[in-house]
Scaffold this active site. Sequence first.
Site, mmCIF file in Angstrom:
data_model
loop_
_atom_site.group_PDB
_atom_site.id
_atom_site.type_symbol
_atom_site.label_atom_id
_atom_site.label_comp_id
_atom_site.label_asym_id
_atom_site.label_seq_id
_atom_site.Cartn_x
_atom_site.Cartn_y
_atom_site.Cartn_z
ATOM 1 N N LYS A 138 0.975 -13.852 6.992
ATOM 2 C CA LYS A 138 0.596 -13.088 5.671
ATOM 3 C C LYS A 138 1.263 -14.604 4.565
ATOM 4 O O LYS A 138 1.735 -15.462 5.085
ATOM 5 C CB LYS A 138 2.559 -11.992 5.365
ATOM 6 C CG LYS A 138 2.595 -12.130 4.024
ATOM 7 C CD LYS A 138 3.404 -10.535 4.347
ATOM 8 C CE LYS A 138 3.868 -9.850 2.775
ATOM 9 N NZ LYS A 138 2.848 -9.667 2.029
ATOM 10 N N HIS A 198 7.755 -11.038 7.843
ATOM 11 C CA HIS A 198 6.943 -10.361 8.741
ATOM 12 C C HIS A 198 6.058 -11.439 9.596
ATOM 13 O O HIS A 198 6.558 -12.461 9.757
ATOM 14 C CB HIS A 198 5.946 -10.574 6.846
ATOM 15 C CG HIS A 198 5.986 -8.954 6.215
ATOM 16 N ND1 HIS A 198 7.283 -8.939 5.325
ATOM 17 C CD2 HIS A 198 5.879 -7.823 6.532
ATOM 18 C CE1 HIS A 198 6.805 -7.799 4.926
ATOM 19 N NE2 HIS A 198 6.111 -7.368 5.383
HETATM 20 P P1 NAD Z 1 -6.527 -9.416 6.181
HETATM 21 O O1 NAD Z 1 -6.359 -10.671 6.059
HETATM 22 O O2 NAD Z 1 -6.160 -9.594 7.873
HETATM 23 O O3 NAD Z 1 -7.619 -8.800 5.355
HETATM 24 C C1 NAD Z 1 -7.543 -8.307 4.779
HETATM 25 C C2 NAD Z 1 -9.255 -9.164 4.753
HETATM 26 O O4 NAD Z 1 -10.026 -8.658 3.827
HETATM 27 C C3 NAD Z 1 -10.280 -9.967 5.010
HETATM 28 O O5 NAD Z 1 -10.921 -8.989 6.307
HETATM 29 C C4 NAD Z 1 -11.115 -10.585 3.886
HETATM 30 O O6 NAD Z 1 -12.301 -10.560 4.846
HETATM 31 C C5 NAD Z 1 -11.265 -9.509 3.041
HETATM 32 N N1 NAD Z 1 -11.266 -10.094 2.168
HETATM 33 C C6 NAD Z 1 -11.334 -10.774 1.095
HETATM 34 N N2 NAD Z 1 -11.974 -10.655 -0.046
HETATM 35 C C7 NAD Z 1 -12.249 -9.793 0.331
HETATM 36 C C8 NAD Z 1 -13.624 -9.456 -0.587
HETATM 37 N N3 NAD Z 1 -14.312 -10.125 -1.529
HETATM 38 N N4 NAD Z 1 -14.834 -8.522 -0.546
HETATM 39 C C9 NAD Z 1 -14.575 -8.237 0.841
HETATM 40 N N5 NAD Z 1 -13.284 -8.421 1.874
HETATM 41 C C10 NAD Z 1 -12.924 -9.139 1.508
HETATM 42 O O7 NAD Z 1 -4.761 -9.266 5.684
HETATM 43 P P2 NAD Z 1 -4.171 -8.174 6.203
HETATM 44 O O8 NAD Z 1 -3.343 -8.209 6.848
HETATM 45 O O9 NAD Z 1 -5.345 -6.881 6.166
HETATM 46 O O10 NAD Z 1 -3.264 -7.318 3.995
HETATM 47 C C11 NAD Z 1 -4.274 -7.233 3.259
HETATM 48 C C12 NAD Z 1 -3.210 -7.569 1.658
HETATM 49 O O11 NAD Z 1 -2.743 -5.345 2.001
HETATM 50 C C13 NAD Z 1 -2.142 -8.118 2.160
HETATM 51 O O12 NAD Z 1 -1.893 -8.161 0.544
HETATM 52 C C14 NAD Z 1 -0.600 -7.348 2.481
HETATM 53 O O13 NAD Z 1 -0.216 -7.623 2.380
HETATM 54 C C15 NAD Z 1 -1.403 -5.847 2.081
HETATM 55 N N6 NAD Z 1 -0.640 -4.672 2.752
HETATM 56 C C16 NAD Z 1 -0.333 -3.688 2.396
HETATM 57 C C17 NAD Z 1 -0.326 -2.957 2.696
HETATM 58 C C18 NAD Z 1 0.412 -1.768 1.811
HETATM 59 O O14 NAD Z 1 0.766 -1.067 2.428
HETATM 60 N N7 NAD Z 1 0.488 -1.694 0.727
HETATM 61 C C19 NAD Z 1 0.116 -2.554 4.183
HETATM 62 C C20 NAD Z 1 -0.187 -4.018 4.875
HETATM 63 C C21 NAD Z 1 -0.295 -5.316 4.694
#
Ligand code: NAD
Length: 299
Positions: free
Chosen positions: A190, A186
């Site tokens: 991450k 990744h």
């Molecule tokens: P990222 O850090 O770019 O985005 C996360 C966002 O959540 C940030 O903007 C942060 O400010 C916000 N956030 C955190 N706490 C918050 C709160 N209490 N209230 C409101 N907003 C809040 O991360 P990302 O790359 O978008 O990934 C996020 C999660 O999704 C990770 O756990 C990642 O592993 C997961 N993910 C899952 C899949 C899937 O298919 N299930 C795919 C990609 C990523």
Amino acid sequence: MSKSAHTKTTANHRPTPAPPRAVTPVRNAKGALKIGVIGCAGRMGQMLIRAASANERCLVVGGVERTGASMIGRDVGALAGIEPLGVPVGDNAGDLFDAADAVLEFTSPTATLHHAELAAKRRKVHIIGTTGLDASQITTLQRHAKQTAIVMAPNMSLGVNLLLRLVTQVARSLDTDWDIEIVEMHHRAKVDAPSGTALALGKAAAEGRGVSLERVSARGRDGMTGARRRGDIGFAALRGGDVVGEHTVVFAADGERVEITHKATSREIFARGAIRAALWAQDKPPGFYSMADVLGLSA
Ligand code: NAD
């Protein structure tokens, strides 16, 4: 509400935008599923906004970010690089759950647990893509799912969910002469490892073998580890660049090797999966659902 109405002055005299509470989307889509996005400024959050606003069956009614985040008050569409949607980024998740039929969340484990409680109280659909939750956190989510429909998947893509099924079948067919190793890569930002998808693949392989992953999982090998234990399922995590997500399950025996790989080249596949899950869950009774349920892949 006018722009100035959102502005207040803090103790250090720096004006900061007050979180908007009212949600008035520009587009009027009668009968569309009202979608809210938590973490709307994140990598996945922005992708979810783009995918939901491009879907005729959905209407984006709001997006929230962490309290104090610099993007509070900005238009969620503009923030995601598309046309303004007339919906400002807020920081009140409770209001978002009130306004939406379904809320999509890809954030952090702690935030997700808090929001699942809000979803349960309001009986709103909660689609969770967040990874890195431990067993006790998942048990808490399952408790909330007694009151509302929660769909949770460490990977929302069709390809990976097919891969999960395939891995169980292959593991069922091969005995422990075949060593199972799971390799994932990744992007450099991450924060959890191995990825939620890698762990799900490990669980799928363990299920095929009729063992519990906890008993056979080999993680973080380093130094004098000794020889590989027969029947172990090993994990290796690579981090670098902007890799969206790659997973390979290796079945290695003496003289031959089977490898099954999935490569994600765009986050769009996860966003499309999350929206599909929201549309699917809107008329479902309370329960803790997976993408296999959504895609009709459950045994
Ligand atoms: P990222 O850090 O770019 O985005 C996360 C966002 O959540 C940030 O903007 C942060 O400010 C916000 N956030 C955190 N706490 C918050 C709160 N209490 N209230 C409101 N907003 C809040 O991360 P990302 O790359 O978008 O990934 C996020 C999660 O999704 C990770 O756990 C990642 O592993 C997961 N993910 C899952 C899949 C899937 O298919 N299930 C795919 C990609 C990523």
